[in-house]
Design an enzyme around this catalytic site. Structure first.
Site, PDB file in Angstrom:
ATOM      1  N   GLY A  60       0.948  -1.205  -0.118  1.00 14.08           N
ATOM      2  CA  GLY A  60      -0.181  -0.282   0.198  1.00 14.08           C
ATOM      3  C   GLY A  60       0.722   1.275  -0.267  1.00 14.08           C
ATOM      4  O   GLY A  60       2.101   0.880   0.484  1.00 14.08           O
TER       5      GLY A  60
ATOM      6  N   GLU B 275       0.106   1.276  -6.412  1.00 13.36           N
ATOM      7  CA  GLU B 275       0.716   0.471  -5.370  1.00 13.36           C
ATOM      8  C   GLU B 275       0.719  -0.896  -5.065  1.00 13.36           C
ATOM      9  O   GLU B 275       1.721  -1.501  -4.384  1.00 13.36           O
ATOM     10  CB  GLU B 275      -0.219   0.993  -4.268  1.00 13.36           C
ATOM     11  CG  GLU B 275       0.063   2.361  -3.816  1.00 13.36           C
ATOM     12  CD  GLU B 275       1.697   3.224  -3.672  1.00 13.36           C
ATOM     13  OE1 GLU B 275       2.826   2.098  -3.019  1.00 13.36           O
ATOM     14  OE2 GLU B 275       1.548   4.285  -3.369  1.00 13.36           O
TER      15      GLU B 275
ATOM     16  N   GLU C 208       4.486  -2.659  -5.537  1.00 11.79           N
ATOM     17  CA  GLU C 208       5.667  -3.315  -4.806  1.00 11.79           C
ATOM     18  C   GLU C 208       5.203  -4.814  -5.128  1.00 11.79           C
ATOM     19  O   GLU C 208       6.107  -5.190  -4.607  1.00 11.79           O
ATOM     20  CB  GLU C 208       4.651  -2.694  -3.662  1.00 11.79           C
ATOM     21  CG  GLU C 208       4.704  -1.141  -2.955  1.00 11.79           C
ATOM     22  CD  GLU C 208       4.186  -1.086  -1.242  1.00 11.79           C
ATOM     23  OE1 GLU C 208       3.971  -2.405  -0.895  1.00 11.79           O
ATOM     24  OE2 GLU C 208       4.470   0.023  -1.115  1.00 11.79           O
TER      25      GLU C 208
ATOM     26  N   PRO D 295      -7.038   6.892  15.963  1.00 13.65           N
ATOM     27  CA  PRO D 295      -5.665   7.346  15.802  1.00 13.65           C
ATOM     28  C   PRO D 295      -4.679   6.709  17.070  1.00 13.65           C
ATOM     29  O   PRO D 295      -4.952   5.568  18.107  1.00 13.65           O
ATOM     30  CB  PRO D 295      -6.310   8.122  17.354  1.00 13.65           C
ATOM     31  CG  PRO D 295      -7.589   8.293  17.166  1.00 13.65           C
ATOM     32  CD  PRO D 295      -7.907   7.088  16.427  1.00 13.65           C
TER      33      PRO D 295
ATOM     34  N   GLU E  84      10.828  -6.755   0.159  1.00 12.10           N
ATOM     35  CA  GLU E  84       9.930  -8.127  -0.467  1.00 12.10           C
ATOM     36  C   GLU E  84       9.213  -8.693  -0.265  1.00 12.10           C
ATOM     37  O   GLU E  84       8.269  -8.315   0.686  1.00 12.10           O
ATOM     38  CB  GLU E  84      11.032  -9.425   0.876  1.00 12.10           C
ATOM     39  CG  GLU E  84      10.890 -10.702   0.499  1.00 12.10           C
ATOM     40  CD  GLU E  84      11.451 -11.438   1.606  1.00 12.10           C
ATOM     41  OE1 GLU E  84      10.908 -13.034   1.322  1.00 12.10           O
ATOM     42  OE2 GLU E  84      12.164 -10.997   3.030  1.00 12.10           O
TER      43      GLU E  84
END
Length: 215
Positions: A26, A42, A46, A63, A94
């Site tokens: 992400g 993304e 990745e 939060p 990886e």
């Protein structure tokens, strides 16, 4: 699916925060970029994975979930029939598939069951951020979908055609409990969720092929 568990695609983070820990692929949304496009970008950057059907899973914004500041994550989910080769790139050191129950997540029980823990003797993979909560939500979505696959015409965890033994094994692995042949028939055939994939019955019942009844 991988042997006796569901496989989850993770990346090992190259940078802080949580450098060296495993996480879901992400990143941040670019300006004027649609959410689904950002998720697909993304994922490809990745892991090298592209061309998959993405479905929005939910929003996660408690939060403290990100030490860099209050960050809201929009999570997406996809299912793959077969394991693909993942190639790490961008911020990932990886990329690899990990058995769900090697992640040490205690909140992935099947409905009405005791919490599933990591398989005995299996190393526990440490996860970054609150990705255990996201994976838990994905697992529960999978369970709901398997309860009635007709809800999602794009659901694709099995090959187009499969035997009762194959689908039975899938249910046992996902729900982490045994299913008798009678129960799987009641769950799938009697409810009309699957139908014979061929007009002519197979010589042996065990060789009969089925498909999802989505038409």
């Amino acid at each position: 699916m991988r042997h006796d568990d569901v496989a989850v695609l993770l990346i090992r983070r190259k940078k802080d925060p949580f450098r060296g820990l495993w996480a879901l692929p992400g990143g941040f949304v670019n300006e004027n970029e649609a959410l689904e496009r950002a998720a697909a970008r993304e994922l490809h950057e990745e892991t090298g994975l592209s061309g998959v059907r993405l479905e929005q899973l939910g929003a996660f914004g408690e939060p403290g979930r990100d030490p860099r500041g209050h960050t809201v994550t929009i999570a997406w989910i996809t299912y793959l029939v077969a394991e693909v080769s993942a190639v790490a790139g961008d911020d990932a050191e990886e990329a690899a598939f990990h058995p769900l129950r090697s992640l040490g997540i205690e909140k992935v029980p099947a409905p009405g069951e005791l919490p599933s823990r990591a398989r005995k003797g299996s190393p526990v993979v440490r996860l970054a951020f609150d990705h255990d909560k996201i994976i838990t939500a994905a697992y529960r979505r999978l369970c709901r979908t398997l309860d009635d696959p007709r809800r999602d015409v794009g659901f694709d965890l099995m090959p187009p055609r499969f035997t009762l033994a194959e689908i039975r094994r899938t249910y046992e692995v996902v729900f982490d409990r045994p299913f008798t042949a009678q129960k799987i028939r009641k769950q799938l055939i009697d409810r009309g969720l699957i139908v014979a994939a061929t007009h002519k019955p197979a010589t042996k019942p065990s060789a009969q092929l089925y498909r999802w009844n989505r038409h």
